[in-house]
Design a protein around this motif. Structure first.
Motif, mmCIF file in Angstrom:
data_model
loop_
_atom_site.group_PDB
_atom_site.id
_atom_site.type_symbol
_atom_site.label_atom_id
_atom_site.label_comp_id
_atom_site.label_asym_id
_atom_site.label_seq_id
_atom_site.Cartn_x
_atom_site.Cartn_y
_atom_site.Cartn_z
ATOM 1 N N ALA A 167 0.826 -1.209 0.000
ATOM 2 C CA ALA A 167 0.000 0.000 0.000
ATOM 3 C C ALA A 167 0.858 1.256 0.000
ATOM 4 O O ALA A 167 0.584 2.213 -0.745
ATOM 5 C CB ALA A 167 -0.933 -0.003 1.206
ATOM 6 N N GLU A 168 1.901 1.293 0.798
ATOM 7 C CA GLU A 168 2.802 2.447 0.836
ATOM 8 C C GLU A 168 3.504 2.631 -0.506
ATOM 9 O O GLU A 168 3.580 3.750 -1.026
ATOM 10 C CB GLU A 168 3.838 2.279 1.962
ATOM 11 N N LEU A 169 4.009 1.542 -1.061
ATOM 12 C CA LEU A 169 4.688 1.595 -2.357
ATOM 13 C C LEU A 169 3.713 2.059 -3.441
ATOM 14 O O LEU A 169 4.063 2.887 -4.280
ATOM 15 C CB LEU A 169 5.256 0.218 -2.689
ATOM 16 N N HIS A 170 2.485 1.551 -3.405
ATOM 17 C CA HIS A 170 1.470 1.922 -4.388
ATOM 18 C C HIS A 170 1.194 3.423 -4.333
ATOM 19 O O HIS A 170 1.238 4.112 -5.359
ATOM 20 C CB HIS A 170 0.196 1.117 -4.119
ATOM 21 N N ASN A 171 0.922 3.961 -3.152
ATOM 22 C CA ASN A 171 0.648 5.397 -3.023
ATOM 23 C C ASN A 171 1.835 6.238 -3.482
ATOM 24 O O ASN A 171 1.674 7.204 -4.231
ATOM 25 C CB ASN A 171 0.282 5.755 -1.583
ATOM 26 N N MET A 172 3.046 5.873 -3.051
ATOM 27 C CA MET A 172 4.231 6.645 -3.415
ATOM 28 C C MET A 172 4.466 6.618 -4.922
ATOM 29 O O MET A 172 4.754 7.635 -5.542
ATOM 30 C CB MET A 172 5.463 6.091 -2.692
ATOM 31 N N THR A 173 4.320 5.455 -5.520
ATOM 32 C CA THR A 173 4.591 5.310 -6.944
ATOM 33 C C THR A 173 3.531 5.991 -7.793
ATOM 34 O O THR A 173 3.854 6.591 -8.817
ATOM 35 C CB THR A 173 4.717 3.815 -7.307
ATOM 36 N N VAL A 174 2.287 5.936 -7.370
ATOM 37 C CA VAL A 174 1.220 6.640 -8.095
ATOM 38 C C VAL A 174 1.529 8.133 -8.109
ATOM 39 O O VAL A 174 1.440 8.782 -9.153
ATOM 40 C CB VAL A 174 -0.165 6.361 -7.461
ATOM 41 N N ARG A 175 1.899 8.689 -6.958
ATOM 42 C CA ARG A 175 2.228 10.125 -6.907
ATOM 43 C C ARG A 175 3.357 10.456 -7.876
ATOM 44 O O ARG A 175 3.287 11.433 -8.629
ATOM 45 C CB ARG A 175 2.620 10.535 -5.482
ATOM 46 N N GLU A 176 4.404 9.648 -7.874
ATOM 47 C CA GLU A 176 5.554 9.903 -8.739
ATOM 48 C C GLU A 176 5.197 9.753 -10.217
ATOM 49 O O GLU A 176 5.548 10.589 -11.041
ATOM 50 C CB GLU A 176 6.693 8.945 -8.367
ATOM 51 N N ALA A 177 4.490 8.695 -10.545
ATOM 52 C CA ALA A 177 4.150 8.421 -11.952
ATOM 53 C C ALA A 177 3.176 9.456 -12.513
ATOM 54 O O ALA A 177 3.256 9.806 -13.692
ATOM 55 C CB ALA A 177 3.565 7.019 -12.080
ATOM 56 N N TYR A 178 2.261 9.945 -11.675
ATOM 57 C CA TYR A 178 1.244 10.855 -12.172
ATOM 58 C C TYR A 178 1.665 12.318 -12.148
ATOM 59 O O TYR A 178 0.984 13.168 -12.702
ATOM 60 C CB TYR A 178 -0.071 10.656 -11.413
ATOM 61 N N LYS A 179 2.817 12.634 -11.511
ATOM 62 C CA LYS A 179 3.318 14.014 -11.500
ATOM 63 C C LYS A 179 3.390 14.587 -12.905
ATOM 64 O O LYS A 179 2.928 15.682 -13.165
ATOM 65 C CB LYS A 179 4.715 14.067 -10.874
ATOM 66 N N ALA A 180 4.003 13.841 -13.805
ATOM 67 C CA ALA A 180 4.185 14.308 -15.181
ATOM 68 C C ALA A 180 2.859 14.405 -15.928
ATOM 69 O O ALA A 180 2.703 15.230 -16.818
ATOM 70 C CB ALA A 180 5.134 13.367 -15.926
#
Length: 175
Positions: A21-34
């Motif tokens: 869950a932590e990895l999912h939230n962090m990665t979604v934020r990073e991937a969707y920034k752009a």
């Protein structure tokens, strides 16, 4: 870590749910920034995301595998039968595939894809699909290098908080 590092992939356990869950939230934020620019990137509250992955792991819907660097979870994949209406029971789907940004382009995604492909074949699937934001160049490139082809007629608009993104389904045979 060298470029020849291989990553162990194993089925997720209930103890992994919080890390996933932590990895999912962090990665979604990073991937969707752009993709979303200055628009706030909504993420599911951690307790809800953890409950989702805990249930998925417990009931194998979807099946969840994690990639490890030593004992550290650095990515995960969820896969099962396709959720798309009208697809045959031999159509699988990658429901989610995420890798922590520090491990992008290091082979984790490939290790997860290999595990998902094998798992889907074991379930009798002959094809697999995945939904990807069209503007997510990294994800599109990864899936296309893995042999997925865009199904142009499937493009759709999906709300992400206050923003909207275009997604498209990609598909490939599992042979």
């Amino acid at each position: 870590m060298s470029s020849t590092t291989t990553f162990k992939v194993r089925p997720a356990t209930l103890r992994d749910a919080k890390t996933i869950a932590e990895l999912h939230n962090m990665t979604v934020r990073e991937a969707y920034k752009a993709l979303l620019g200055d628009t706030p990137i909504p993420t599911m509250p951690l307790d809800k995301r953890q409950a989702y992955w805990r249930e998925a792991i417990e009931y194998s819907e979807p099946q969840v595998q994690v990639a490890l660097d030593d004992d550290k979870i650095v990515g995960f994949v969820g896969f099962d039968r396709s959720r798309d209406k009208g697809t045959p029971p031999t159509m699988g789907e990658i429901w989610a595939i995420y890798v922590t940004p520090d491990y992008w382009a290091k082979g984790v995604g490939l290790a997860l894809w290999d595990a998902a492909r094998e798992g889907l074949q074991d379930e009798g699937c002959t094809h697999v699909s995945v939904w990807v934001p069209i503007a997510n160049e990294r994800a599109m490139r990864f899936h296309e290098l893995a042999g997925f082809k865009r199904e142009m007629s499937t493009a759709k608009t999906v709300p992400i908080g206050a923003a909207k993104i275009e997604e498209i389904r990609l598909k490939r045979a599992l042979n």
